[in-house]
Write an enzyme that holds these catalytic residues in place. Sequence first.
Site, PDB file in Angstrom:
ATOM      1  N   CYS A 226      -7.005   1.383   0.899  1.00  0.00           N
ATOM      2  CA  CYS A 226      -6.025   1.454  -0.183  1.00  0.00           C
ATOM      3  C   CYS A 226      -4.661   0.925   0.287  1.00  0.00           C
ATOM      4  O   CYS A 226      -4.505  -0.254   0.543  1.00  0.00           O
ATOM      5  CB  CYS A 226      -5.954   2.879  -0.706  1.00  0.00           C
ATOM      6  SG  CYS A 226      -5.106   3.077  -2.271  1.00  0.00           S
ATOM      7  N   HIS A 227      -3.659   1.790   0.416  1.00  0.00           N
ATOM      8  CA  HIS A 227      -2.341   1.399   0.926  1.00  0.00           C
ATOM      9  C   HIS A 227      -2.264   1.506   2.455  1.00  0.00           C
ATOM     10  O   HIS A 227      -1.263   1.127   3.053  1.00  0.00           O
ATOM     11  CB  HIS A 227      -1.237   2.270   0.312  1.00  0.00           C
ATOM     12  CG  HIS A 227      -0.965   1.970  -1.124  1.00  0.00           C
ATOM     13  ND1 HIS A 227      -1.795   2.382  -2.138  1.00  0.00           N
ATOM     14  CD2 HIS A 227       0.051   1.303  -1.719  1.00  0.00           C
ATOM     15  CE1 HIS A 227      -1.305   1.983  -3.301  1.00  0.00           C
ATOM     16  NE2 HIS A 227      -0.191   1.328  -3.084  1.00  0.00           N
ATOM     17  N   GLY A 228      -3.321   2.023   3.094  1.00  0.00           N
ATOM     18  CA  GLY A 228      -3.365   2.159   4.553  1.00  0.00           C
ATOM     19  C   GLY A 228      -3.090   0.858   5.304  1.00  0.00           C
ATOM     20  O   GLY A 228      -2.459   0.881   6.361  1.00  0.00           O
TER      21      GLY A 228
ATOM     22  N   TRP B 267      -0.874  -1.167   4.913  1.00  0.00           N
ATOM     23  CA  TRP B 267       0.558  -1.342   5.162  1.00  0.00           C
ATOM     24  C   TRP B 267       0.889  -1.099   6.630  1.00  0.00           C
ATOM     25  O   TRP B 267       1.735  -1.766   7.210  1.00  0.00           O
ATOM     26  CB  TRP B 267       1.363  -0.357   4.324  1.00  0.00           C
ATOM     27  CG  TRP B 267       1.929  -0.876   3.048  1.00  0.00           C
ATOM     28  CD1 TRP B 267       2.109  -2.181   2.673  1.00  0.00           C
ATOM     29  CD2 TRP B 267       2.429  -0.076   1.978  1.00  0.00           C
ATOM     30  NE1 TRP B 267       2.683  -2.231   1.426  1.00  0.00           N
ATOM     31  CE2 TRP B 267       2.895  -0.958   0.974  1.00  0.00           C
ATOM     32  CE3 TRP B 267       2.529   1.294   1.772  1.00  0.00           C
ATOM     33  CZ2 TRP B 267       3.455  -0.510  -0.212  1.00  0.00           C
ATOM     34  CZ3 TRP B 267       3.091   1.732   0.590  1.00  0.00           C
ATOM     35  CH2 TRP B 267       3.544   0.837  -0.392  1.00  0.00           C
TER      36      TRP B 267
END
Length: 186
Positions: A111-113, A115
């Site tokens: 997901c946003h991991g 980043w």
Amino acid sequence: MPSIQSAHILILATDGYERSELRKPLEQLKARGARVSIASLTPAPIKSWDEKNWGDSVDVDLTVDAVKVEDYDALVIPGGQINPDILRNDKTAVELVRGFVKSGRTIAAVCHGPWLLVEADALRGRKATSYASIKTDLKNAGANWRDEAVVVDHGIITARQPGDLDAFVAKIIEEVEEGPHQSRAA
């Protein structure tokens, strides 16, 4: 070849992790026999984000500064918007990710991991995926972004969203059992 039953896997998270993106890998990897530890910025329990509100908490086993990369076979980074945003601003967390990349050990971010992988400069020249809203961030960091459930490139696994978690965990198990990959500096 290493077995998932003998593997030691580290989950890196802090407050605001997407509940399912930590809980599902934690539970599924433990069910397969892996030993799983949770590292965070402080030793206090960390609170999840569960869809539209704060969720339950999980205990922390050790702080990021106490982690030794060589003690683990893989690193898992759950998403949520809050969790990876906090972690990517922590120098110790970013250096930990770089250490895993350099070691060739499996790294998995959902997901946003990713980043955090962007901040560690771990995606330049690699295929990767993420939650759609951060695809431009990955592309700007040099990743070859793909709209696929799970993407693997030299031991770095990325997935888009909670709906991809079963495939994500299956790929973690497969990559851990393959053993370390050729390291590439982050």
